[in-house]
Design a protein around this motif. Structure first.
Motif, PDB file in Angstrom:
ATOM      1  N   ARG A   1       0.805  -1.218   0.000  1.00  0.00           N
ATOM      2  CA  ARG A   1       0.000   0.000   0.000  1.00  0.00           C
ATOM      3  C   ARG A   1       0.837   1.266   0.000  1.00  0.00           C
ATOM      4  O   ARG A   1       0.475   2.270  -0.609  1.00  0.00           O
ATOM      5  CB  ARG A   1      -0.939  -0.017   1.211  1.00  0.00           C
ATOM      6  N   ASP A   2       1.952   1.274   0.726  1.00  0.00           N
ATOM      7  CA  ASP A   2       2.789   2.471   0.806  1.00  0.00           C
ATOM      8  C   ASP A   2       4.167   2.085   1.347  1.00  0.00           C
ATOM      9  O   ASP A   2       4.457   0.903   1.530  1.00  0.00           O
ATOM     10  CB  ASP A   2       2.142   3.550   1.682  1.00  0.00           C
ATOM     11  N   GLY A   3       4.980   3.089   1.611  1.00  0.00           N
ATOM     12  CA  GLY A   3       6.341   2.849   2.063  1.00  0.00           C
ATOM     13  C   GLY A   3       6.483   2.643   3.553  1.00  0.00           C
ATOM     14  O   GLY A   3       7.611   2.561   4.067  1.00  0.00           O
ATOM     15  N   LYS A   4       5.347   2.515   4.274  1.00  0.00           N
ATOM     16  CA  LYS A   4       5.396   2.389   5.728  1.00  0.00           C
ATOM     17  C   LYS A   4       5.100   0.976   6.223  1.00  0.00           C
ATOM     18  O   LYS A   4       5.140   0.733   7.423  1.00  0.00           O
ATOM     19  CB  LYS A   4       4.400   3.361   6.362  1.00  0.00           C
ATOM     20  N   THR A   5       4.790   0.058   5.329  1.00  0.00           N
ATOM     21  CA  THR A   5       4.408  -1.284   5.750  1.00  0.00           C
ATOM     22  C   THR A   5       5.622  -2.092   6.186  1.00  0.00           C
ATOM     23  O   THR A   5       6.775  -1.740   5.909  1.00  0.00           O
ATOM     24  CB  THR A   5       3.693  -2.028   4.613  1.00  0.00           C
ATOM     25  N   ALA A   6       5.356  -3.211   6.842  1.00  0.00           N
ATOM     26  CA  ALA A   6       6.445  -4.089   7.283  1.00  0.00           C
ATOM     27  C   ALA A   6       7.253  -4.595   6.096  1.00  0.00           C
ATOM     28  O   ALA A   6       8.481  -4.749   6.184  1.00  0.00           O
ATOM     29  CB  ALA A   6       5.872  -5.254   8.085  1.00  0.00           C
ATOM     30  N   LEU A   7       6.580  -4.870   4.969  1.00  0.00           N
ATOM     31  CA  LEU A   7       7.295  -5.305   3.779  1.00  0.00           C
ATOM     32  C   LEU A   7       8.272  -4.237   3.315  1.00  0.00           C
ATOM     33  O   LEU A   7       9.432  -4.528   3.003  1.00  0.00           O
ATOM     34  CB  LEU A   7       6.311  -5.649   2.658  1.00  0.00           C
ATOM     35  N   SER A   8       7.802  -2.985   3.254  1.00  0.00           N
ATOM     36  CA  SER A   8       8.674  -1.899   2.827  1.00  0.00           C
ATOM     37  C   SER A   8       9.862  -1.735   3.770  1.00  0.00           C
ATOM     38  O   SER A   8      11.001  -1.521   3.331  1.00  0.00           O
ATOM     39  CB  SER A   8       7.889  -0.589   2.731  1.00  0.00           C
ATOM     40  N   LYS A   9       9.618  -1.834   5.079  1.00  0.00           N
ATOM     41  CA  LYS A   9      10.707  -1.712   6.055  1.00  0.00           C
ATOM     42  C   LYS A   9      11.718  -2.835   5.887  1.00  0.00           C
ATOM     43  O   LYS A   9      12.935  -2.606   5.960  1.00  0.00           O
ATOM     44  CB  LYS A   9      10.122  -1.716   7.467  1.00  0.00           C
ATOM     45  N   GLN A  10      11.226  -4.058   5.665  1.00  0.00           N
ATOM     46  CA  GLN A  10      12.140  -5.179   5.450  1.00  0.00           C
ATOM     47  C   GLN A  10      12.961  -4.985   4.179  1.00  0.00           C
ATOM     48  O   GLN A  10      14.169  -5.252   4.151  1.00  0.00           O
ATOM     49  CB  GLN A  10      11.353  -6.489   5.361  1.00  0.00           C
ATOM     50  N   MET A  11      12.309  -4.485   3.115  1.00  0.00           N
ATOM     51  CA  MET A  11      13.028  -4.242   1.867  1.00  0.00           C
ATOM     52  C   MET A  11      14.102  -3.173   2.058  1.00  0.00           C
ATOM     53  O   MET A  11      15.218  -3.304   1.530  1.00  0.00           O
ATOM     54  CB  MET A  11      12.044  -3.845   0.770  1.00  0.00           C
TER      55      MET A  11
ATOM     56  N   ASP B   1      17.121  -4.457   3.467  1.00  0.00           N
ATOM     57  CA  ASP B   1      17.862  -5.211   2.459  1.00  0.00           C
ATOM     58  C   ASP B   1      18.372  -4.317   1.335  1.00  0.00           C
ATOM     59  O   ASP B   1      18.740  -4.800   0.252  1.00  0.00           O
ATOM     60  CB  ASP B   1      16.963  -6.310   1.867  1.00  0.00           C
ATOM     61  N   ASP B   2      18.375  -2.987   1.588  1.00  0.00           N
ATOM     62  CA  ASP B   2      18.866  -2.001   0.618  1.00  0.00           C
ATOM     63  C   ASP B   2      18.037  -1.985  -0.675  1.00  0.00           C
ATOM     64  O   ASP B   2      18.564  -1.708  -1.758  1.00  0.00           O
ATOM     65  CB  ASP B   2      20.345  -2.242   0.286  1.00  0.00           C
ATOM     66  N   ASP B   3      16.764  -2.292  -0.546  1.00  0.00           N
ATOM     67  CA  ASP B   3      15.847  -2.236  -1.683  1.00  0.00           C
ATOM     68  C   ASP B   3      14.806  -1.163  -1.386  1.00  0.00           C
ATOM     69  O   ASP B   3      13.949  -1.326  -0.519  1.00  0.00           O
ATOM     70  CB  ASP B   3      15.175  -3.595  -1.871  1.00  0.00           C
ATOM     71  N   LEU B   4      14.880  -0.052  -2.115  1.00  0.00           N
ATOM     72  CA  LEU B   4      14.004   1.090  -1.857  1.00  0.00           C
ATOM     73  C   LEU B   4      12.864   1.215  -2.869  1.00  0.00           C
ATOM     74  O   LEU B   4      12.201   2.247  -2.941  1.00  0.00           O
ATOM     75  CB  LEU B   4      14.827   2.382  -1.865  1.00  0.00           C
ATOM     76  N   THR B   5      12.628   0.171  -3.657  1.00  0.00           N
ATOM     77  CA  THR B   5      11.641   0.276  -4.736  1.00  0.00           C
ATOM     78  C   THR B   5      10.235   0.538  -4.202  1.00  0.00           C
ATOM     79  O   THR B   5       9.492   1.343  -4.777  1.00  0.00           O
ATOM     80  CB  THR B   5      11.635  -0.990  -5.610  1.00  0.00           C
ATOM     81  N   LEU B   6       9.828  -0.121  -3.126  1.00  0.00           N
ATOM     82  CA  LEU B   6       8.493   0.123  -2.589  1.00  0.00           C
ATOM     83  C   LEU B   6       8.441   1.443  -1.830  1.00  0.00           C
ATOM     84  O   LEU B   6       7.459   2.190  -1.925  1.00  0.00           O
ATOM     85  CB  LEU B   6       8.068  -1.039  -1.676  1.00  0.00           C
ATOM     86  N   PHE B   7       9.485   1.767  -1.112  1.00  0.00           N
ATOM     87  CA  PHE B   7       9.514   3.003  -0.331  1.00  0.00           C
ATOM     88  C   PHE B   7       9.347   4.227  -1.229  1.00  0.00           C
ATOM     89  O   PHE B   7       8.639   5.174  -0.894  1.00  0.00           O
ATOM     90  CB  PHE B   7      10.829   3.092   0.449  1.00  0.00           C
ATOM     91  N   PHE B   8       9.993   4.207  -2.402  1.00  0.00           N
ATOM     92  CA  PHE B   8       9.921   5.341  -3.328  1.00  0.00           C
ATOM     93  C   PHE B   8       8.961   5.082  -4.495  1.00  0.00           C
ATOM     94  O   PHE B   8       9.025   5.777  -5.505  1.00  0.00           O
ATOM     95  CB  PHE B   8      11.308   5.651  -3.888  1.00  0.00           C
ATOM     96  N   SER B   9       8.076   4.094  -4.356  1.00  0.00           N
ATOM     97  CA  SER B   9       7.193   3.724  -5.465  1.00  0.00           C
ATOM     98  C   SER B   9       6.159   4.808  -5.757  1.00  0.00           C
ATOM     99  O   SER B   9       5.790   5.606  -4.892  1.00  0.00           O
ATOM    100  CB  SER B   9       6.476   2.414  -5.140  1.00  0.00           C
ATOM    101  N   LYS B  10       5.692   4.811  -6.991  1.00  0.00           N
ATOM    102  CA  LYS B  10       4.615   5.706  -7.406  1.00  0.00           C
ATOM    103  C   LYS B  10       3.270   5.084  -7.026  1.00  0.00           C
ATOM    104  O   LYS B  10       3.115   3.865  -6.962  1.00  0.00           O
ATOM    105  CB  LYS B  10       4.674   5.950  -8.910  1.00  0.00           C
ATOM    106  N   TYR B  11       2.299   5.927  -6.808  1.00  0.00           N
ATOM    107  CA  TYR B  11       0.968   5.462  -6.397  1.00  0.00           C
ATOM    108  C   TYR B  11       0.407   4.440  -7.384  1.00  0.00           C
ATOM    109  O   TYR B  11      -0.174   3.423  -6.976  1.00  0.00           O
ATOM    110  CB  TYR B  11       0.025   6.662  -6.270  1.00  0.00           C
TER     111      TYR B  11
END
Length: 297
Positions: free
Chosen positions: A37-47, A50-60
């Protein structure tokens, strides 16, 4: 499947049995599409760890979620409460306590906005769909209590086993690979068999670089799948898939299992002999580990 908006419009009905020795007053559910859903979820934090910022900086437009939920228990509206920290977990409250051995029917409509397939397992790349962890799913309740957990892109999933009966409606020129057996699927299987013959005829001459999508059929088809004793249901759909099909006889029982490979042009050379690999894997895992219990791989 709405393959223009990349959405699933769905509903589910669950027969839930309390096999525990304890009385239940609510049931935790996983709403795992909300992990995208956004860059605040547990998945985004885990990514991010792991130095993966694709979800954190993703477009809507590339994100995903699940909404339009309206839980009912035995036909009566039920109260739902999202977890304070994780939008991909919710609690559904029971109108009366569920005693040991009792069963209830839980139902809800839902809509999934399918995320772009660059973050984790659920996703789409244009009109190629990988539909996993996609529906409201009860968390496991065992001797240690409830195991509600946010979606993470690591490890596997602790889920309840059950029987799945799933109907999928989509444009009729999609090739679908899914959990379980097709019910009354003679027409679809005949169409796939024709795909197999065509694939065998052209596999050495496909255009490796052509990954274009044909237009979607205006007509739709509904495929009915059934499988018992599994802990999840996943499906994959693409209008471009080539198809190969085989069969393997299991070493102990002699039971025959159908093997399938579905792939696009740019991997045709890698998958040309894939039925041999699938047959060998199914045979030797069955011989050394335990017999494969289902009808398709």
């Amino acid at each position: 499947l709405d393959d223009e908006r990349h959405q699933l419009h769905a509903s589910e009905t669950i027969e839930y049995v309390n096999n525990s020795p304890n009385t239940l007053h609510f049931i935790w559910f996983h709403l795992w599409p909300n992990a995208y859903r956004d860059g605040k979820t547990a998945l985004s934090k885990q990514m991010r760890q792991d130095d993966d910022l694709t979800l954190f900086f993703s477009k809507y437009k590339d994100r995903g979620w699940i909404d339009s939920l309206q839980f009912e228990i035995n036909g009566e509206p039920a109260r739902m409460e999202l977890d304070m920290k994780n939008p991909d977990i919710c609690r559904v409250f029971l109108d009366k306590p569920l005693q040991t051995g009792e069963r209830i029917t839980i139902s809800t409509p839902f809509r999934v906005q399918i995320p772009k397939g660059i973050f984790s397992r659920l996703g789409h790349l244009d009109q190629a769909y990988q539909i996993t962890q996609w529906y409201p799913k009860p968390a496991v309740y065992d001797k240690d209590g409830w195991h509600q957990m946010p979606y993470l892109g690591q490890g596997e999933f602790y889920s309840e086993f059950g029987s799945f009966d799933v109907h999928i409606t989509l444009p009729e020129n999609y090739v679908v690979g899914a959990t379980g057996d097709l019910v009354n699927g003679e027409k679809e299987l005949a169409w796939l068999d024709r795909k197999v013959e065509n694939t065998k005829a052209i596999i050495d001459s496909v255009d490796y670089y052509d990954l274009s999508f044909p237009a979607s059929s205006s007509a739709t088809k509904t495929l009915h799948y059934h499988q018992e004793k599994v802990h999840d249901f996943a499906w994959f759909a693409d209008k471009r898939y080539h198809v190969l099909k085989g069969e393997v006889e299991l070493p102990e029982s002699g039971r025959k299992v159908t093997t399938w490979a579905m792939f696009t042009n740019n991997e045709a050379d890698l998958w040309a002999n894939s039925i041999e690999y699938l047959n060998d894997a199914t045979y030797f895992y069955s011989k050394w580990v335990g017999e494969y219990p289902y009808n398709h791989v």
